[in-house]
Design an enzyme around this catalytic site. Structure first.
Site, PDB file in Angstrom:
ATOM      1  N   GLU A 145      -3.529  -0.569  -1.980  1.00  0.00           N
ATOM      2  CA  GLU A 145      -3.937  -2.266  -2.035  1.00  0.00           C
ATOM      3  C   GLU A 145      -5.514  -2.433  -1.183  1.00  0.00           C
ATOM      4  O   GLU A 145      -5.963  -3.514  -1.437  1.00  0.00           O
ATOM      5  CB  GLU A 145      -3.274  -1.835  -0.880  1.00  0.00           C
ATOM      6  CG  GLU A 145      -1.728  -2.658  -0.814  1.00  0.00           C
ATOM      7  CD  GLU A 145      -1.345  -3.529  -1.674  1.00  0.00           C
ATOM      8  OE1 GLU A 145      -1.406  -4.734  -1.154  1.00  0.00           O
ATOM      9  OE2 GLU A 145      -0.434  -3.217  -2.525  1.00  0.00           O
ATOM     10  N   GLU A 180      -9.928  -9.897   0.668  1.00  0.00           N
ATOM     11  CA  GLU A 180      -9.185  -9.752  -0.680  1.00  0.00           C
ATOM     12  C   GLU A 180     -10.009 -10.602  -1.974  1.00  0.00           C
ATOM     13  O   GLU A 180     -11.211 -11.433  -1.492  1.00  0.00           O
ATOM     14  CB  GLU A 180      -8.386 -11.342  -1.016  1.00  0.00           C
ATOM     15  CG  GLU A 180      -7.238 -10.642  -2.278  1.00  0.00           C
ATOM     16  CD  GLU A 180      -6.186 -12.263  -2.263  1.00  0.00           C
ATOM     17  OE1 GLU A 180      -5.829 -12.639  -3.266  1.00  0.00           O
ATOM     18  OE2 GLU A 180      -5.719 -12.448  -1.003  1.00  0.00           O
ATOM     19  N   ASN A 236       2.332 -14.449   7.832  1.00  0.00           N
ATOM     20  CA  ASN A 236       2.680 -13.033   8.082  1.00  0.00           C
ATOM     21  C   ASN A 236       1.690 -12.526   9.970  1.00  0.00           C
ATOM     22  O   ASN A 236       1.709 -12.151  10.501  1.00  0.00           O
ATOM     23  CB  ASN A 236       1.718 -12.146   7.028  1.00  0.00           C
ATOM     24  CG  ASN A 236       3.542 -12.196   6.161  1.00  0.00           C
ATOM     25  OD1 ASN A 236       4.321 -11.905   6.808  1.00  0.00           O
ATOM     26  ND2 ASN A 236       2.739 -12.287   5.129  1.00  0.00           N
TER      27      ASN A 236
END
Length: 231
Positions: free
Chosen positions: A84, A93, A131
């Site tokens: 990831e 990201e 989240n």
């Protein structure tokens, strides 16, 4: 024994009990040297101490079942983390063009940090306002209003990854933690993290990348990989 000597002895013993703390599960399962071996090019943000500190808040993680299962679970977690985050190189990201997409305005609390504030951060790239809200509530930090804590505090970053691993099923049917301790196999952890895009033939190259890293990491711990590696 005189009362004064007895009192002194009791106080001394209490002092010893206060300062001798049991080693954490993380320290028994993963050493600094193994961590360095697994992530030789990691960003200095991702510290070993941050991981072990975060693990102390999740007592069942890598501390359930036999020694083999404990090591398999930790290897599975770290293998998915490696995938990831590009080997713990990336803190946030990389595709900035999608940052604005992670705000779900249908949530009653909205996106108080801004439309584009909830992009992926941390070892498992926590994303979406809901989240951040759920993870923050669980670990006791206001990540909804302060999402960048995940990119600036190593322990917080690791805690969000462990929150997902231990409490969320994602697109799967079980948490990654349960997948490993219930012997459902590494493949089920992939399904719970990114199964909607990768499993059932969705992206076999990505699945194989995760599996290969898991096999490498269980070898570091000296245990077998088990069965059901793919999804």
């Amino acid at each position: 024994m005189a009362r004064s000597r007895l009192v002194t002895l009791v106080v001394a013993l209490l002092g010893v009990l206060t300062f001798v703390q049991p080693a954490s599960a993380a320290q028994f399962v993963l050493t600094q040297a193994q961590f360095d071996q697994m992530f030789p090019s990691r960003n200095s943000f991702y510290t070993y101490s941050g991981l072990t500190s975060a693990m102390s808040a999740f007592g069942a993680f890598a501390n359930t079942g036999s020694d083999t299962v404990k090591k398999q679970e930790l290897a599975a977690f770290l293998a998915n983390v490696h995938h990831e985050s590009g080997g713990l190189v990336h803190i946030v990201e990389q595709d900035t063009s999608v940052y604005w997409t992670y705000c779900d305005w249908s949530q009653s609390y909205g996106c108080p940090a801004g439309q584009s504030a909830y992009y992926g951060r941390g070892p498992i790239q926590l994303s979406w306002n809901f989240n951040y809200k759920a993870a923050g509530d669980y670990i006791g930090q206001d990540l909804l209003n302060n999402p960048n804590l995940v990119a600036t505090n190593a322990t917080t970053a690791w805690k969000t990854a462990l929150w997902y691993w231990n409490t969320q099923t994602g697109p799967g049917t079980m948490t990654p933690h349960n997948a490993m301790v219930d012997s459902r196999g590494f493949g089920e952890t992939i399904r719970s993290i990114n199964g909607a895009k990768e499993c059932n033939g969705g992206n076999p190259a990505q699945v194989q990348s995760r599996v290969a890293k898991y096999q490498e990491f269980v070898a570091v711990f000296g245990v077998s990989a088990g069965s059901n590696l793919s999804c």
